[in-house]
Design a protein around this motif. Sequence first.
Motif, PDB file in Angstrom:
ATOM      1  N   ASP A 123       0.830  -1.211   0.000  1.00 16.13           N
ATOM      2  CA  ASP A 123       0.000   0.000   0.000  1.00 16.13           C
ATOM      3  C   ASP A 123       0.863   1.259   0.000  1.00 16.13           C
ATOM      4  O   ASP A 123       0.585   2.220  -0.732  1.00 16.13           O
ATOM      5  N   ASN A 127       0.933   3.922  -3.100  1.00 18.08           N
ATOM      6  CA  ASN A 127       0.649   5.345  -2.905  1.00 18.08           C
ATOM      7  C   ASN A 127       1.823   6.212  -3.349  1.00 18.08           C
ATOM      8  O   ASN A 127       1.634   7.268  -3.956  1.00 18.08           O
ATOM      9  N   GLN A 128       3.029   5.748  -3.050  1.00 20.91           N
ATOM     10  CA  GLN A 128       4.226   6.491  -3.459  1.00 20.91           C
ATOM     11  C   GLN A 128       4.318   6.516  -4.985  1.00 20.91           C
ATOM     12  O   GLN A 128       4.621   7.543  -5.581  1.00 20.91           O
ATOM     13  N   LYS A 130       1.826   6.220  -7.173  1.00 15.70           N
ATOM     14  CA  LYS A 130       0.758   7.084  -7.708  1.00 15.70           C
ATOM     15  C   LYS A 130       1.138   8.553  -7.581  1.00 15.70           C
ATOM     16  O   LYS A 130       0.904   9.344  -8.499  1.00 15.70           O
TER      17      LYS A 130
END
Length: 187
Positions: A123, A127-128, A130
């Motif tokens: 996760d 997120n990093q 994206k």
Amino acid sequence: FCDMMNKKAKSIGAKDTKYNNPNGLNPKEVNNVTTAYDIALMVKEGMKDKRFREIVSTRQYTIPKTNKHKKRIMTNSNRCLWSDEIYAVAKGDKKALDKYAQAYRSNPYNYIDESVDDELARDIALNQAKAAAKYMYKPCCGVKTGYSSTAGDCFAGVAQKGNTTIIAVFLNSAHTSTKFKEAKKFW
């Protein structure tokens, strides 16, 4: 050395640049001066050199372990530089995410605690990726980010499409990410 820097700047047409120290930083007693136009001329000159182009387009470089240091991973702060891997992760490629999460987790500079399970590590990596992908621009091939108290957040970037090269220079951006968003619009 500053005399040589100033002579070189003038020789490429940079009329409004004056260096008073070799690092370009500007404490109160130093008065380094340049313009976006002059920086664009310097970028154009630098991009003529193959080794310079290679360095400024490198997204990440690993300095191998020595008897004095652990391996170190250096990441370019130019968020516009493209990465097929990060783009694939950001677009939901599960295989790419697993590989990226493993590499992300093993990088000691990402500060992921060993108690973090694999799902959370994925996760965090997703997120990093994206966050990184929204600034990436495939034609971007360099050059330099920077910050000083007098110049603020700065970025000189190059994008190349076919035979067309576009140099974008942003000085005193309102926020670190602003310069990358604006560069993508400009290109």
